[in-house]
Design a protein around this motif. Structure first.
Motif, PDB file in Angstrom:
ATOM      1  N   ALA A 296       3.200   1.536 -13.909  1.00 39.84           N
ATOM      2  CA  ALA A 296       2.965   0.376 -13.047  1.00 39.84           C
ATOM      3  C   ALA A 296       2.818   0.883 -11.625  1.00 39.84           C
ATOM      4  O   ALA A 296       3.694   1.594 -11.123  1.00 39.84           O
ATOM      5  N   LEU A 297       1.717   0.516 -10.996  1.00 42.44           N
ATOM      6  CA  LEU A 297       1.394   0.987  -9.650  1.00 42.44           C
ATOM      7  C   LEU A 297       1.258  -0.193  -8.700  1.00 42.44           C
ATOM      8  O   LEU A 297       0.528  -1.146  -8.996  1.00 42.44           O
ATOM      9  N   GLY A 298       1.924  -0.111  -7.569  1.00 44.32           N
ATOM     10  CA  GLY A 298       1.698  -1.119  -6.562  1.00 44.32           C
ATOM     11  C   GLY A 298       0.350  -0.964  -5.895  1.00 44.32           C
ATOM     12  O   GLY A 298      -0.321  -1.944  -5.578  1.00 44.32           O
ATOM     13  N   ASP A 299      -0.058   0.274  -5.684  1.00 44.31           N
ATOM     14  CA  ASP A 299      -1.340   0.580  -5.054  1.00 44.31           C
ATOM     15  C   ASP A 299      -2.225   1.290  -6.070  1.00 44.31           C
ATOM     16  O   ASP A 299      -2.014   2.465  -6.374  1.00 44.31           O
ATOM     17  N   PRO A 300      -3.236   0.593  -6.610  1.00 47.51           N
ATOM     18  CA  PRO A 300      -4.089   1.204  -7.628  1.00 47.51           C
ATOM     19  C   PRO A 300      -4.816   2.462  -7.146  1.00 47.51           C
ATOM     20  O   PRO A 300      -5.252   3.269  -7.973  1.00 47.51           O
ATOM     21  N   ALA A 301      -4.906   2.664  -5.850  1.00 45.79           N
ATOM     22  CA  ALA A 301      -5.569   3.855  -5.321  1.00 45.79           C
ATOM     23  C   ALA A 301      -4.836   5.137  -5.694  1.00 45.79           C
ATOM     24  O   ALA A 301      -5.429   6.229  -5.636  1.00 45.79           O
ATOM     25  N   ARG A 302      -3.583   5.029  -6.105  1.00 44.29           N
ATOM     26  CA  ARG A 302      -2.802   6.218  -6.454  1.00 44.29           C
ATOM     27  C   ARG A 302      -2.896   6.557  -7.939  1.00 44.29           C
ATOM     28  O   ARG A 302      -2.227   7.483  -8.402  1.00 44.29           O
ATOM     29  N   LEU A 303      -3.687   5.840  -8.703  1.00 49.04           N
ATOM     30  CA  LEU A 303      -3.731   6.057 -10.155  1.00 49.04           C
ATOM     31  C   LEU A 303      -4.091   7.485 -10.517  1.00 49.04           C
ATOM     32  O   LEU A 303      -3.405   8.125 -11.327  1.00 49.04           O
TER      33      LEU A 303
ATOM     34  N   ASP B  50       7.100   1.346  -5.271  1.00 51.45           N
ATOM     35  CA  ASP B  50       5.683   1.687  -5.418  1.00 51.45           C
ATOM     36  C   ASP B  50       5.248   1.994  -6.842  1.00 51.45           C
ATOM     37  O   ASP B  50       4.083   1.782  -7.183  1.00 51.45           O
ATOM     38  N   LEU B  51       6.153   2.502  -7.655  1.00 50.78           N
ATOM     39  CA  LEU B  51       5.734   3.088  -8.919  1.00 50.78           C
ATOM     40  C   LEU B  51       6.856   2.969  -9.944  1.00 50.78           C
ATOM     41  O   LEU B  51       8.015   3.260  -9.639  1.00 50.78           O
TER      42      LEU B  51
ATOM     43  N   ALA C  57       0.833  -1.194   0.000  1.00 51.75           N
ATOM     44  CA  ALA C  57       0.000   0.000   0.000  1.00 51.75           C
ATOM     45  C   ALA C  57       0.871   1.249   0.000  1.00 51.75           C
ATOM     46  O   ALA C  57       1.997   1.243   0.503  1.00 51.75           O
ATOM     47  N   CYS C  58       0.340   2.324  -0.591  1.00 45.34           N
ATOM     48  CA  CYS C  58       1.029   3.614  -0.626  1.00 45.34           C
ATOM     49  C   CYS C  58       0.000   4.689  -0.295  1.00 45.34           C
ATOM     50  O   CYS C  58      -0.886   4.969  -1.102  1.00 45.34           O
ATOM     51  N   ARG C  59       0.088   5.272   0.870  1.00 47.21           N
ATOM     52  CA  ARG C  59      -0.969   6.160   1.362  1.00 47.21           C
ATOM     53  C   ARG C  59      -1.074   7.461   0.584  1.00 47.21           C
ATOM     54  O   ARG C  59      -2.148   8.037   0.452  1.00 47.21           O
ATOM     55  N   GLU C  60       0.064   7.942   0.073  1.00 45.51           N
ATOM     56  CA  GLU C  60       0.043   9.183  -0.705  1.00 45.51           C
ATOM     57  C   GLU C  60       1.225   9.204  -1.652  1.00 45.51           C
ATOM     58  O   GLU C  60       2.244   8.549  -1.431  1.00 45.51           O
ATOM     59  N   LEU C  61       1.075   9.965  -2.738  1.00 43.98           N
ATOM     60  CA  LEU C  61       2.104  10.013  -3.764  1.00 43.98           C
ATOM     61  C   LEU C  61       3.437  10.489  -3.213  1.00 43.98           C
ATOM     62  O   LEU C  61       4.503  10.040  -3.653  1.00 43.98           O
ATOM     63  N   ALA C  62       3.408  11.368  -2.240  1.00 44.54           N
ATOM     64  CA  ALA C  62       4.643  11.906  -1.662  1.00 44.54           C
ATOM     65  C   ALA C  62       5.487  10.827  -0.984  1.00 44.54           C
ATOM     66  O   ALA C  62       6.676  11.038  -0.738  1.00 44.54           O
ATOM     67  N   GLN C  63       4.886   9.676  -0.698  1.00 49.20           N
ATOM     68  CA  GLN C  63       5.626   8.585  -0.063  1.00 49.20           C
ATOM     69  C   GLN C  63       6.106   7.541  -1.069  1.00 49.20           C
ATOM     70  O   GLN C  63       6.794   6.591  -0.700  1.00 49.20           O
ATOM     71  N   ALA C  64       5.764   7.722  -2.328  1.00 49.60           N
ATOM     72  CA  ALA C  64       6.017   6.682  -3.329  1.00 49.60           C
ATOM     73  C   ALA C  64       7.470   6.636  -3.769  1.00 49.60           C
ATOM     74  O   ALA C  64       8.056   7.664  -4.134  1.00 49.60           O
TER      75      ALA C  64
ATOM     76  N   GLY D 186      -1.662  -7.651  -7.154  1.00 54.52           N
ATOM     77  CA  GLY D 186      -2.495  -6.634  -6.528  1.00 54.52           C
ATOM     78  C   GLY D 186      -2.272  -5.234  -7.039  1.00 54.52           C
ATOM     79  O   GLY D 186      -2.933  -4.295  -6.599  1.00 54.52           O
ATOM     80  N   GLY D 187      -1.342  -5.062  -7.986  1.00 53.90           N
ATOM     81  CA  GLY D 187      -1.096  -3.746  -8.565  1.00 53.90           C
ATOM     82  C   GLY D 187      -1.879  -3.558  -9.848  1.00 53.90           C
ATOM     83  O   GLY D 187      -2.793  -4.316 -10.162  1.00 53.90           O
ATOM     84  N   MET D 188      -1.506  -2.532 -10.610  1.00 49.67           N
ATOM     85  CA  MET D 188      -2.136  -2.313 -11.896  1.00 49.67           C
ATOM     86  C   MET D 188      -1.140  -1.712 -12.867  1.00 49.67           C
ATOM     87  O   MET D 188      -0.164  -1.073 -12.459  1.00 49.67           O
ATOM     88  N   MET D 189      -1.382  -1.945 -14.148  1.00 48.13           N
ATOM     89  CA  MET D 189      -0.591  -1.328 -15.196  1.00 48.13           C
ATOM     90  C   MET D 189      -1.521  -0.687 -16.207  1.00 48.13           C
ATOM     91  O   MET D 189      -2.603  -1.209 -16.497  1.00 48.13           O
ATOM     92  N   CYS D 190      -1.078   0.445 -16.747  1.00 46.04           N
ATOM     93  CA  CYS D 190      -1.883   1.185 -17.713  1.00 46.04           C
ATOM     94  C   CYS D 190      -0.964   2.144 -18.457  1.00 46.04           C
ATOM     95  O   CYS D 190       0.237   2.215 -18.184  1.00 46.04           O
ATOM     96  N   ASP D 191      -1.535   2.883 -19.417  1.00 45.63           N
ATOM     97  CA  ASP D 191      -0.747   3.912 -20.084  1.00 45.63           C
ATOM     98  C   ASP D 191      -0.880   5.229 -19.321  1.00 45.63           C
ATOM     99  O   ASP D 191      -1.502   5.291 -18.259  1.00 45.63           O
TER     100      ASP D 191
END
Length: 260
Positions: A242-249, A198-199, A143-150, A221-226
């Motif tokens: 590529a995102l470990g936590d899709p909530a940060r998309l 994370d990213l 999980a990654c709570r916010e982008l600043a921590q990624a 549990g992650g996601m990939m997209c353009d």
């Protein structure tokens, strides 16, 4: 659908490729530059040839797309996509962070992916509907709570155009940029799938660079997209998130669009 047969075959292809590649690692070998100025070694070509020989014998109706020997048409609606050594520059420098990539596409969509690091003996396998494994054990992103921590990774700034680089740096400025990682190629995606970063954001990738990564990341549990947030497929342009936590998309897509 992907079953045990396809997973076993992909693993066998990686075994054969690894057996070809290992004797060349940190040894003397021939290499040259391709038309795009990227290097290719005799290990790249020998490993892909070994993989293709098996696929030609066991899956004659399947299409094949490989980095070194191009495309072979098929009639089954299935395509094997091969990058025998993703990270050839790392391989040539003796850095064990390159990997063999093997993917299976059905109607243009990645349904099976394998990342194999034959020196460290690490193998990630992902398939639609299954949990990604690393050496047979379940892998999971974090999980990654916010982008600043990624923790953000990319293969290198030299692979971005000026335009894409400006957008990447706009994103990087909003991440934990002092922990940014350069280099790693496909290995970064394995580390993401195992919850260590994370990213990963890249541009200009070809199908053989990203097809195998999608099932690995998503099965963990992650996601990939353009860069627009759209799913990756055979026709994607090669701008990859590529995102470990899709909530940060939404945060990542918005940040990438913020360059001035």
């Amino acid at each position: 659908m992907v079953g045990a047969r396809e997973i076993e075959l992909a693993s066998r292809l990686a075994d054969v490729a690894g057996g070809v590649i290992r004797p060349f690692f940190r040894a003397r070998f021939d290499h040259e530059s391709k038309d795009d100025h990227s290097p290719v070694t005799e290990a790249d070509r020998a490993a892909e040839a070994a993989i293709r020989a098996i696929l030609d014998s066991e899956c004659p109706s399947d299409a094949i797309i490989g980095e070194e020997y191009g495309e072979k048409p098929g009639t089954s609606g299935r395509t094997w996509v091969i990058d025998p050594i993703d990270g050839t520059i790392s391989f040539m420098a003796g850095r064990p962070i390159f990997g063999t990539l093997i993917a299976l596409l059905e109607d243009g969509w990645p349904v099976l992916g394998l990342i194999d690091q034959c020196i460290n003996k690490e193998r990630w396998i992902g398939a639609t509907g299954l949990v990604t494994t690393l050496n047979g054990k379940a892998a999971s992103t974090r999980a990654c709570r916010e982008l600043a921590q990624a923790a953000l990774a990319t293969s290198g700034p030299q692979y971005f155009s000026q335009h894409d680089g400006e957008h990447f740096m706009a994103l990087a400025a909003q991440t934990a940029h002092k922990r940014m990682l350069f280099g790693g190629d496909c290995y970064n995606y394995g580390l993401l799938a195992s919850g260590h970063i994370d990213l990963v954001v890249e541009a200009g990738l070809k199908l053989h660079d990203f097809a195998a990564l999608v099932p690995v990341v998503e099965g963990a549990g992650g996601m990939m997209c353009d860069w627009n947030g759209d799913m990756l497929h055979a026709g994607s342009a090669g701008h990859v998130i590529a995102l470990g936590d899709p909530a940060r998309l939404e945060d990542v897509v918005e940040a990438l669009a913020c360059a001035h």
